[in-house]
Structures are given as C-alpha cells and as structure tokens.
Design a protein around this motif. Sequence first.
Motif, PDB file in Angstrom:
ATOM      1  N   UNK A  78       0.848  -1.188   0.000  1.00  0.00           N
ATOM      2  CA  UNK A  78       0.000   0.000   0.000  1.00  0.00           C
ATOM      3  C   UNK A  78       0.883   1.237   0.000  1.00  0.00           C
ATOM      4  N   UNK A  79       0.311   2.320  -0.494  1.00  0.00           N
ATOM      5  CA  UNK A  79       1.035   3.576  -0.578  1.00  0.00           C
ATOM      6  C   UNK A  79       0.037   4.722  -0.493  1.00  0.00           C
ATOM      7  N   UNK A  80       0.379   5.718   0.296  1.00  0.00           N
ATOM      8  CA  UNK A  80      -0.389   6.955   0.360  1.00  0.00           C
ATOM      9  C   UNK A  80       0.604   8.084   0.124  1.00  0.00           C
ATOM     10  N   UNK A  81       0.231   9.045  -0.725  1.00  0.00           N
ATOM     11  CA  UNK A  81       1.134  10.159  -1.012  1.00  0.00           C
ATOM     12  C   UNK A  81       0.355  11.344  -1.540  1.00  0.00           C
ATOM     13  N   UNK A  82       0.946  12.522  -1.379  1.00  0.00           N
ATOM     14  CA  UNK A  82       0.441  13.737  -2.016  1.00  0.00           C
ATOM     15  C   UNK A  82       1.369  14.045  -3.182  1.00  0.00           C
ATOM     16  N   UNK A  83       0.786  14.220  -4.361  1.00  0.00           N
ATOM     17  CA  UNK A  83       1.574  14.443  -5.568  1.00  0.00           C
ATOM     18  C   UNK A  83       1.176  15.784  -6.181  1.00  0.00           C
ATOM     19  N   UNK A  84       2.143  16.706  -6.348  1.00  0.00           N
ATOM     20  CA  UNK A  84       1.815  18.006  -6.942  1.00  0.00           C
ATOM     21  C   UNK A  84       1.676  17.912  -8.465  1.00  0.00           C
ATOM     22  N   UNK A  85       0.955  18.875  -9.031  1.00  0.00           N
ATOM     23  CA  UNK A  85       0.824  19.032 -10.482  1.00  0.00           C
ATOM     24  C   UNK A  85       0.371  17.754 -11.189  1.00  0.00           C
ATOM     25  N   UNK A  86      -0.591  17.053 -10.619  1.00  0.00           N
ATOM     26  CA  UNK A  86      -1.058  15.778 -11.174  1.00  0.00           C
ATOM     27  C   UNK A  86      -2.312  15.997 -12.022  1.00  0.00           C
ATOM     28  N   UNK A  87      -2.343  15.345 -13.185  1.00  0.00           N
ATOM     29  CA  UNK A  87      -3.530  15.329 -14.039  1.00  0.00           C
ATOM     30  C   UNK A  87      -3.839  13.882 -14.412  1.00  0.00           C
ATOM     31  N   UNK A  88      -4.978  13.669 -15.041  1.00  0.00           N
ATOM     32  CA  UNK A  88      -5.332  12.313 -15.466  1.00  0.00           C
ATOM     33  C   UNK A  88      -4.418  11.823 -16.587  1.00  0.00           C
ATOM     34  N   UNK A  89      -3.738  12.723 -17.283  1.00  0.00           N
ATOM     35  CA  UNK A  89      -2.801  12.309 -18.329  1.00  0.00           C
ATOM     36  C   UNK A  89      -1.641  11.497 -17.746  1.00  0.00           C
ATOM     37  N   UNK A  90      -1.308  11.732 -16.474  1.00  0.00           N
ATOM     38  CA  UNK A  90      -0.212  10.999 -15.816  1.00  0.00           C
ATOM     39  C   UNK A  90      -0.502   9.505 -15.734  1.00  0.00           C
ATOM     40  N   UNK A  91      -1.782   9.117 -15.749  1.00  0.00           N
ATOM     41  CA  UNK A  91      -2.126   7.701 -15.669  1.00  0.00           C
ATOM     42  C   UNK A  91      -1.685   6.930 -16.907  1.00  0.00           C
ATOM     43  N   UNK A  92      -1.406   7.655 -17.992  1.00  0.00           N
ATOM     44  CA  UNK A  92      -1.006   7.011 -19.248  1.00  0.00           C
ATOM     45  C   UNK A  92       0.477   7.171 -19.543  1.00  0.00           C
ATOM     46  N   UNK A  93       1.221   7.746 -18.610  1.00  0.00           N
ATOM     47  CA  UNK A  93       2.650   7.985 -18.827  1.00  0.00           C
ATOM     48  C   UNK A  93       3.492   6.761 -18.465  1.00  0.00           C
ATOM     49  N   UNK A  94       4.661   6.682 -19.109  1.00  0.00           N
ATOM     50  CA  UNK A  94       5.684   5.720 -18.718  1.00  0.00           C
ATOM     51  C   UNK A  94       6.464   6.346 -17.572  1.00  0.00           C
ATOM     52  N   UNK A  95       6.726   5.565 -16.529  1.00  0.00           N
ATOM     53  CA  UNK A  95       7.396   6.126 -15.353  1.00  0.00           C
ATOM     54  C   UNK A  95       8.113   5.022 -14.589  1.00  0.00           C
ATOM     55  N   UNK A  96       9.111   5.406 -13.775  1.00  0.00           N
ATOM     56  CA  UNK A  96       9.732   4.422 -12.881  1.00  0.00           C
ATOM     57  C   UNK A  96       8.703   3.926 -11.868  1.00  0.00           C
ATOM     58  N   UNK A  97       8.881   2.704 -11.411  1.00  0.00           N
ATOM     59  CA  UNK A  97       7.970   2.132 -10.426  1.00  0.00           C
ATOM     60  C   UNK A  97       8.791   1.357  -9.407  1.00  0.00           C
ATOM     61  N   UNK A  98       8.687   1.757  -8.149  1.00  0.00           N
ATOM     62  CA  UNK A  98       9.415   1.106  -7.064  1.00  0.00           C
ATOM     63  C   UNK A  98       8.437   0.831  -5.933  1.00  0.00           C
ATOM     64  N   UNK A  99       8.411  -0.407  -5.462  1.00  0.00           N
ATOM     65  CA  UNK A  99       7.506  -0.745  -4.373  1.00  0.00           C
ATOM     66  C   UNK A  99       7.991  -2.000  -3.656  1.00  0.00           C
ATOM     67  N   UNK A 100       7.431  -2.225  -2.483  1.00  0.00           N
ATOM     68  CA  UNK A 100       7.787  -3.391  -1.682  1.00  0.00           C
ATOM     69  C   UNK A 100       6.537  -4.212  -1.403  1.00  0.00           C
ATOM     70  N   UNK A 101       6.614  -5.492  -1.705  1.00  0.00           N
ATOM     71  CA  UNK A 101       5.530  -6.429  -1.409  1.00  0.00           C
ATOM     72  C   UNK A 101       5.845  -7.097  -0.069  1.00  0.00           C
ATOM     73  N   UNK A 102       4.859  -7.129   0.811  1.00  0.00           N
ATOM     74  CA  UNK A 102       4.975  -7.885   2.051  1.00  0.00           C
ATOM     75  C   UNK A 102       4.185  -9.170   1.868  1.00  0.00           C
ATOM     76  N   UNK A 103       4.889 -10.302   1.972  1.00  0.00           N
ATOM     77  CA  UNK A 103       4.260 -11.603   1.773  1.00  0.00           C
ATOM     78  C   UNK A 103       3.590 -12.071   3.057  1.00  0.00           C
ATOM     79  N   UNK A 104       2.684 -13.024   2.937  1.00  0.00           N
ATOM     80  CA  UNK A 104       1.983 -13.563   4.109  1.00  0.00           C
ATOM     81  C   UNK A 104       2.942 -14.179   5.119  1.00  0.00           C
ATOM     82  N   UNK A 105       4.171 -14.479   4.727  1.00  0.00           N
ATOM     83  CA  UNK A 105       5.174 -15.056   5.631  1.00  0.00           C
ATOM     84  C   UNK A 105       5.880 -13.985   6.460  1.00  0.00           C
ATOM     85  N   UNK A 106       5.626 -12.691   6.136  1.00  0.00           N
ATOM     86  CA  UNK A 106       6.320 -11.591   6.798  1.00  0.00           C
ATOM     87  C   UNK A 106       7.551 -11.147   6.037  1.00  0.00           C
TER      88      UNK A 106
END
Length: 167
Positions: free
Chosen positions: A68-96
Amino acid sequence: MGGVLVAAPAHGAPSGLLDVTCTVPSSEATTYSPPLSLTPQTVAFSSTVQYGPCVSLSHPDVTSGSRSLQANVPNRTCLALLETAPSNYTITWNTGQTSTITGNRTATVVGATLVVTVTGNVTSGLFNGDTVVQTSIGPATDILACTLGLGTVASVYSTVTLEITSL
C-alpha cells in the motif's frame, strides 16, 4: 543439421524458473482526492494491492501478499495515468518476508481497457535478483473521458497478475 542443434539451446536460455505467480482475484484499488482532471493540482492518492492466490514452488509457504502507498503528488492530471514512469515498491508476503521491486511502468488503452505493465527486478529481499512482470487490467472509461476534458477520475480498480522469475 548442426545449425538446428545450435539453435535449440538458444531458445531455452532465456527461460527461468517461475519463483512465484499471483493470479486474479489479485487486485489494485487506487483513489484520488480531489479527483484527477486535466487541470494540474496537488492530489492525495491511496493505493492498495492485494496479491493472491499466489503459488511458489521455491517457497511454498508464500500464498499471498500486499502493498500500500499513500502520497500527495503536486501538479497531477489524469494524463499521468497514461505515462511511462519508474515504479518502485515493496511487497509484504503472508510469511512476513518482503520483496522490493524496481522497474518501469507502461500504460496503454486497448478499447475501453487500461493495461498497466510493470517490468523490472527484485532488488532486495525474497526472490532477490529475479525478474518481475506485473500486469494490471481495468476499465479506462473515466480516464478516456478525463483526457478529453469530459470528466474526472476519482478511482481506478484493476485486476492484477504477478510473475517473479529467476534467471
């Protein structure tokens, strides 16, 4: 005949062991406040991804995960949903245990369907060094209307598949 023998190993070289796969009903739910429009604005967004059922031959105790992620992002429009961008995240598995993913996000609209693909690698944690392909599929109706100035995007719900493969 020697050419046939040389060509056969080349086809098998790129394939690896599928370390974990998570299928539908895995899902991602994202909300935007205020809703995205064509006018740039600071937007608070909240995204939750639930992975499961998951199957792993190398770690059979891994059956689900989340992020999960919560953030405030400045200068955001719906066009950003179609952009190519870096993606970094962490998955927490059921094992911890966790897996940190570093990759690139691409988005396309096929008909009225939004297809978002993240390709990259596990850079730390469980499955470190493996390749990752995550695909999210959801409706694009609100996004298409917004990009034409005919509406806003308050939320996006997608089904998710995830494959983590060793090299």
